[in-house]
Scaffold this motif. Sequence first.
Motif, mmCIF file in Angstrom:
data_model
loop_
_atom_site.group_PDB
_atom_site.id
_atom_site.type_symbol
_atom_site.label_atom_id
_atom_site.label_comp_id
_atom_site.label_asym_id
_atom_site.label_seq_id
_atom_site.Cartn_x
_atom_site.Cartn_y
_atom_site.Cartn_z
ATOM 1 N N ARG A 171 0.834 -1.218 0.000
ATOM 2 C CA ARG A 171 0.000 0.000 0.000
ATOM 3 C C ARG A 171 0.863 1.260 0.000
ATOM 4 O O ARG A 171 0.555 2.244 -0.658
ATOM 5 N N ARG A 181 -0.795 -9.003 -11.160
ATOM 6 C CA ARG A 181 -1.878 -8.027 -11.238
ATOM 7 C C ARG A 181 -3.265 -8.659 -11.163
ATOM 8 O O ARG A 181 -4.242 -7.977 -10.876
ATOM 9 N N SER A 182 -3.346 -9.969 -11.406
ATOM 10 C CA SER A 182 -4.641 -10.655 -11.351
ATOM 11 C C SER A 182 -5.025 -11.063 -9.924
ATOM 12 O O SER A 182 -6.156 -11.466 -9.681
ATOM 13 N N ARG A 184 -6.119 -10.541 -6.131
ATOM 14 C CA ARG A 184 -7.082 -9.562 -5.622
ATOM 15 C C ARG A 184 -6.473 -8.343 -4.917
ATOM 16 O O ARG A 184 -6.801 -7.214 -5.273
ATOM 17 N N PRO A 185 -5.585 -8.521 -3.918
ATOM 18 C CA PRO A 185 -5.067 -7.318 -3.240
ATOM 19 C C PRO A 185 -4.330 -6.363 -4.192
ATOM 20 O O PRO A 185 -4.427 -5.146 -4.052
ATOM 21 N N ARG A 187 -4.856 -6.246 -7.578
ATOM 22 C CA ARG A 187 -5.867 -5.731 -8.509
ATOM 23 C C ARG A 187 -6.655 -4.570 -7.897
ATOM 24 O O ARG A 187 -6.893 -3.563 -8.547
ATOM 25 N N LEU A 188 -7.018 -4.723 -6.616
ATOM 26 C CA LEU A 188 -7.783 -3.665 -5.937
ATOM 27 C C LEU A 188 -6.978 -2.373 -5.829
ATOM 28 O O LEU A 188 -7.507 -1.284 -6.028
ATOM 29 N N LEU A 189 -5.683 -2.502 -5.521
ATOM 30 C CA LEU A 189 -4.821 -1.303 -5.469
ATOM 31 C C LEU A 189 -4.769 -0.615 -6.832
ATOM 32 O O LEU A 189 -4.851 0.601 -6.923
ATOM 33 N N GLU A 191 -6.985 -0.824 -9.235
ATOM 34 C CA GLU A 191 -8.298 -0.243 -9.543
ATOM 35 C C GLU A 191 -8.494 1.088 -8.826
ATOM 36 O O GLU A 191 -9.217 1.957 -9.295
ATOM 37 N N ASN A 192 -7.829 1.229 -7.659
ATOM 38 C CA ASN A 192 -7.914 2.474 -6.902
ATOM 39 C C ASN A 192 -6.843 3.485 -7.319
ATOM 40 O O ASN A 192 -6.587 4.463 -6.611
ATOM 41 N N ARG A 194 -3.515 3.070 -7.653
ATOM 42 C CA ARG A 194 -2.156 2.963 -7.109
ATOM 43 C C ARG A 194 -1.285 2.175 -8.071
ATOM 44 O O ARG A 194 -1.502 0.993 -8.262
#
Length: 195
Positions: A171, A181-182, A184-185, A187-189, A191-192, A194
């Motif tokens: 983070r 990149r596939s 989840r943690p 991918r979510l970053l 998508e936000n 980062r």
Amino acid sequence: MAAVRLICGVDEAGRGPLAGPVCAAAVVFEPGRRAPAGIADSKVLSARERERLADIIKKKALAWSVAWASVEEIDSLNILQASLLAMRRAVESLSILPDEVLLDGTYCPVLSVSARAIVDGDAKVKVIAAASILAKTARDAEMCRLHQCFPQYGFDEHKGYPTRAHLRALRRHGVCEVYRRSFRPVRLLLENGRR
């Protein structure tokens, strides 16, 4: 007299981490010879014990190999298919062709020889346990190498697994090129926003 059969054990390391490649190893011991003492599922051994046994396995094996599937392959295929690809590459890069391949898990890659998946094979079959040790030590060494390039993430400590400290570092520093990149943690970053 029955023909001597060459049995190959195969296992992988690194399905769960958020970063780095997945690694597979293949090992063939000489038929009729006992496997070296102390070989067990890599997960129950200390890092020092795995390193010691990896050296012995490489010396005593009739043949062994280590192969990889990259972060890009993991993201494009999915982690299961990338693991099976690494396993196939490990078997195909052996210096001898085995008669049968025994793999840890529930799935077999497509091979030119007979193959059988054994659930908990790394705990039940010595030659699969030997492969688990080679895969784990090779992947740990690769993650320590990546740590030299990207020390801010602490890959030498967690080897890419999603520990609390690793997620904090991810983070803080964002996603670099060795991340899956596939997953989840990651991918979510992304998508936000980062990178």
